[in-house]
Write an enzyme that holds these catalytic residues in place. Structure first.
Site, PDB file in Angstrom:
ATOM      1  N   HIS A  41     -81.484 -47.638 -83.852  1.00 60.14           N
ATOM      2  CA  HIS A  41     -80.858 -46.740 -82.884  1.00 60.14           C
ATOM      3  C   HIS A  41     -81.887 -46.049 -82.003  1.00 60.14           C
ATOM      4  O   HIS A  41     -82.982 -45.687 -82.424  1.00 60.14           O
ATOM      5  CB  HIS A  41     -80.021 -45.687 -83.614  1.00 60.14           C
ATOM      6  CG  HIS A  41     -80.827 -44.863 -84.586  1.00 60.14           C
ATOM      7  ND1 HIS A  41     -81.465 -43.698 -84.238  1.00 60.14           N
ATOM      8  CD2 HIS A  41     -81.088 -45.056 -85.894  1.00 60.14           C
ATOM      9  CE1 HIS A  41     -82.085 -43.202 -85.293  1.00 60.14           C
ATOM     10  NE2 HIS A  41     -81.873 -44.004 -86.316  1.00 60.14           N
ATOM     11  N   ASP A  42     -81.541 -45.904 -80.729  1.00 62.16           N
ATOM     12  CA  ASP A  42     -82.283 -45.101 -79.758  1.00 62.16           C
ATOM     13  C   ASP A  42     -83.666 -45.664 -79.420  1.00 62.16           C
ATOM     14  O   ASP A  42     -84.493 -44.956 -78.843  1.00 62.16           O
ATOM     15  CB  ASP A  42     -82.430 -43.645 -80.253  1.00 62.16           C
ATOM     16  CG  ASP A  42     -81.099 -43.045 -80.670  1.00 62.16           C
ATOM     17  OD1 ASP A  42     -80.195 -42.959 -79.828  1.00 62.16           O
ATOM     18  OD2 ASP A  42     -80.953 -42.682 -81.856  1.00 62.16           O
TER      19      ASP A  42
ATOM     20  N   GLY B  86     -85.844 -45.996 -85.878  1.00 58.89           N
ATOM     21  CA  GLY B  86     -85.211 -45.313 -84.764  1.00 58.89           C
ATOM     22  C   GLY B  86     -86.187 -44.652 -83.814  1.00 58.89           C
ATOM     23  O   GLY B  86     -87.269 -44.216 -84.204  1.00 58.89           O
TER      24      GLY B  86
END
Length: 351
Positions: free
Chosen positions: A197-198, A215
Site C-alpha cells: 500500500h501507498d 508500505g
C-alpha cells in the site's frame, strides 16, 4: 465504447461442452492469441491488429455484467468475470479464468493472463493504463494489508503504460483516502513480487523475482532490484541504483549507488548500470571522484558525511556536473527529519 449486453449469469455447462471449450481455446485458432505488428512510424512492436479491424469476442462461459463497459475488439475467454463498474479498453484480451472487479479501468491493449485478478469491490478505484500485461494468477488492486485500514474507506491504485507484471505478483491499493499507490511506465515486475500500500514506483525499473516492497516505499526511475530482496517501509530507492540479491534494505539508497547485504550497505556506484544507461565517461569519472571524497576520504579528520559533502560542493569542477549535484541532493534529502537516513557504509580511509 459500448455496453456489454445479454451476458449475465448462465446455467452450468455440461462436461462435454466444457471439454469442447477448453480444446477450442488450446488450439492454434485461439481468438485470444496475441498477434504482433510493427508500427511503421517508430519501429516498435504492437499487440494485435488495430482494434477497429478486430471483432469483439465474448465466450458464452464468461460472465459479463450488463452495465460493464467494453471497448472495441476485446476478447474475453471462458470463465472470466467482469463486474458492473468495470471499464475495459479497446483490444484488451482476458484469458480464461481472469477477472475484473470493482471500479476498475483497463486501458487499451491490456492482457490479463490465466487466473489474473484486477480490482476489488471496495470504495475507490483501480486505474491501469495501456499496453500492460498482468501475469498468471497475479492480483492487482486488492485491499491493502495495513492494520490501520478502516473498512469503507476509499483506496486507490494507478498504474501507467507498458508494464509487464508477471505471475503471482500482488499490488495493493492505498491504505487511506488521502494517499494512493502509484506505478509508472515501462516497468518489469517479475514473478512473485509484492508492492504494498501507498508505494510510489517510477518508470523503467526492473524488480527481479520475489522483490518485496513494504508500505510507503518510494522507488524512482531506472532502479534494478535483484531477486529475493526486502525493502523496509518508508525507504527511498534512488534512480539508477542497484540492489544485490538477497538484500534487506532498511534505509535509503541514494541515486546511482549499489547496495547489498543481509543489512544492505553501500558497495560503491552502480557503474555497469550507469554505462548501460548512457552516462558519459566524464560523468562517471566525476561521480566516482565525488563518491570517494564523501565515503572514502584520504584524511580521517575531514569530519562526517555532511562536512565531506560540503567539500564536494566547494570543488569548482565537481559542483558544475549535474549528476554530481543530483547525487548530493539525494544524499541530503535522506537525512531529512521524516526520512530514514542512508544505508550503512564502511568508512574506508585511503592512505
Amino acid at each position: 465504447m459500448t455496453s456489454a449486453l445479454r451476458f449475465g449469469f448462465r446455467r452450468p455447462l455440461s462436461l462435454a461442452l466444457r471439454g469442447l471449450i477448453l480444446r477450442r481455446f488450446s488450439s492454434s485458432s485461439n481468438p485470444l492469441h496475441c498477434f504482433a505488428e510493427e508500427d511503421k512510424h517508430d519501429g516498435t512492436e504492437k499487440r494485435g491488429p488495430p482494434h477497429h479491424n478486430r471483432p469483439t469476442f465474448i465466450h458464452p462461459a464468461a460472465i459479463v455484467h450488463p452495465e460493464a463497459i467494453l471497448g472495441q475488439g476485446v476478447s474475453i475467454g471462458p470463465f472470466c468475470t467482469i463486474g458492473p463498474s468495470a471499464k475495459v479498453g479497446n483490444a484488451c484480451q482476458l484469458y480464461p479464468g481472469s477477472h475484473v472487479f470493482g471500479n476498475t479501468e483497463l486501458g487499451d491493449n491490456c492482457v490479463l493472463m490465466v487466473g489474473a485478478v484486477v480490482g476489488d469491490d471496495l470504495p475507490g478505484h483501480t486505474v491501469i493504463g495501456c499496453n500492460n500485461t498482468i501475469g498468471h494468477h497475479a492480483v492487482v488492486g486488492a485491499k491493502c494489508q495495513d492494520m490501520k485500514y478502516k473498512p469503507g474507506n476509499e483506496c486507490f491504485l494507478e498504474i501507467g503504460a507498458n508494464n509487464e507484471i508477471r505471475e503471482h505478483t500482488s499490488i495493493h491499493r492505498s491504505s487511506k483516502p488521502s494517499d494512493i499507490t502509484v506505478i509508472g511506465d515501462n516497468n518489469l515486475i517479475m514473478g512473485s513480487c509484492h508492492i504494498a500500500h501507498d508505494c510510489k514506483v517510477g518508470s523503467n525499473n526492473v524488480f527481479a523475482n520475489n522483490t518485496l516492497l513494504a508500505g510507503h516505499v518510494v522507488v524512482e526511475d531506472h532502479a534494478h532490484a535483484a531477486g529475493a530482496i526486502v525493502v523496509h517501509q518508508f525507504c527511498h530507492i534512488g534512480s539508477f541504483s542497484f540492489i544485490g540479491g538477497g538484500s534487506v534494505v532498511s534505509q535509503d539508497i541514494p541515486k546511482y549507488m549499489m547496495v547489498s547485504g543481509e543489512r544492505a550497505q553501500l558497495r560503491g556506484l552502480n557503474l555497469e548500470g550507469l554505462r548501460r544507461h548512457g552516462f558519459s565517461v566524464a560523468e562517471i569519472r566525476s561521480l566516482r571522484a565525488a563518491y570517494r571524497k564523501i565515503f572514502m576520504p584520504i584524511d580521517a579528520n575531514l569530519g562526517g558525511v555532511e562536512d565531506r559533502m560540503v567539500q564536494v560542493e566547494q570543488d569548482e569542477e565537481l559542483v558544475l556536473v549535474p549528476t554530481v549535484r543530483s547525487m548530493l541532493q539525494s544524499i541530503r534529502d535522506s537525512f531529512a527529519e521524516d526520512r530514514r537516513g542512508i544505508c550503512k557504509f564502511r568508512s574506508w580511509i585511503v592512505t
